[in-house]
Design an enzyme around this catalytic site. Structure first.
Site, PDB file in Angstrom:
ATOM      1  CG  HIS A 146       0.711   0.780  -3.175  1.00 21.60           C
ATOM      2  ND1 HIS A 146       0.578   0.946  -4.616  1.00 21.60           N
ATOM      3  CD2 HIS A 146      -0.655  -0.768  -3.754  1.00 21.60           C
ATOM      4  CE1 HIS A 146      -0.150   0.875  -5.306  1.00 21.60           C
ATOM      5  NE2 HIS A 146      -0.697  -0.386  -4.813  1.00 21.60           N
TER       6      HIS A 146
ATOM      7  CD  GLU B 255       4.497   2.264  -1.208  1.00 20.07           C
ATOM      8  OE1 GLU B 255       3.775   1.444  -0.428  1.00 20.07           O
ATOM      9  OE2 GLU B 255       5.338   2.426  -1.720  1.00 20.07           O
TER      10      GLU B 255
ATOM     11  CB  CYS C 126       3.185   4.989  -3.128  1.00 23.07           C
ATOM     12  SG  CYS C 126       2.205   3.997  -2.613  1.00 23.07           S
TER      13      CYS C 126
ATOM     14  CB  CYS D 247       3.479   3.009  -7.661  1.00 16.33           C
ATOM     15  SG  CYS D 247       1.658   3.161  -6.602  1.00 16.33           S
TER      16      CYS D 247
HETATM   17 ZN   LIG Z   1       2.516   2.677  -4.126  1.00 16.47          ZN
END
Ligand SMILES: [Zn+2]
Length: 143
Positions: free
Chosen positions: A46, A48, A80, A77
């Protein structure tokens, strides 16, 4: 957030367009990253997480990102949110809310859980319309 949107637009085709920018305490840009989950075949890729990994070396405080600001176009999420707490990111700014997986106030609120050792400053919904439009455009293109 304009910079994060610019970064999000460079997401590899096939990946949900999300962009993240990590800034140092002095406002210097430490790292940028897009979502690359499909491109890398990596469920942890992801934006992040990638920005945190790339930025930590430049910040120069071992694994800590104390005083740093992470700007991301979509609400993080749970993974992250955990990564930014673990990295001691000082401030989180995100764009669009993510009702299905958001862990910063939507589905759950992992960044403001009571009793937490580290509590970043959190601001959501920044340039929300533009951030959401980028995602909607992507999902419409899949139909
Ligand atoms: Zn994430």
């Amino acid at each position: 957030m304009r910079r994060a949107l610019e970064v999000a637009r460079t997401t590899p085709p096939g990946d949900v367009p999300v962009g993240a920018v990590l800034y140092g305490p002095d406002g210097r840009e430490l790292a940028v990253a897009t979502n690359r989950r499909e491109a890398d075949g990596d469920p942890t890729a992801h934006a992040e997480v990638l920005a945190i990994r790339r930025g930590v070396d430049k910040h120069g405080d071992a694994w800590r990102l104390t005083g740093c600001t992470l700007v991301v176009t979509l609400e993080p999420c749970t993974m992250c949110a955990g990564a930014l707490l673990g990295a001691r990111v000082g401030e989180l700014i995100f764009g669009a809310w993510e009702p299905k997986t958001g862990a910063c106030g939507s589905l759950i609120d992992a960044v403001r859980a009571p009793g937490q050792l580290h509590r970043p400053q959190v601001r959501g919904g920044v340039l929300e319309g533009e951030c959401a439009a980028l995602l909607e455009g992507f999902f419409e293109s899949l139909r």
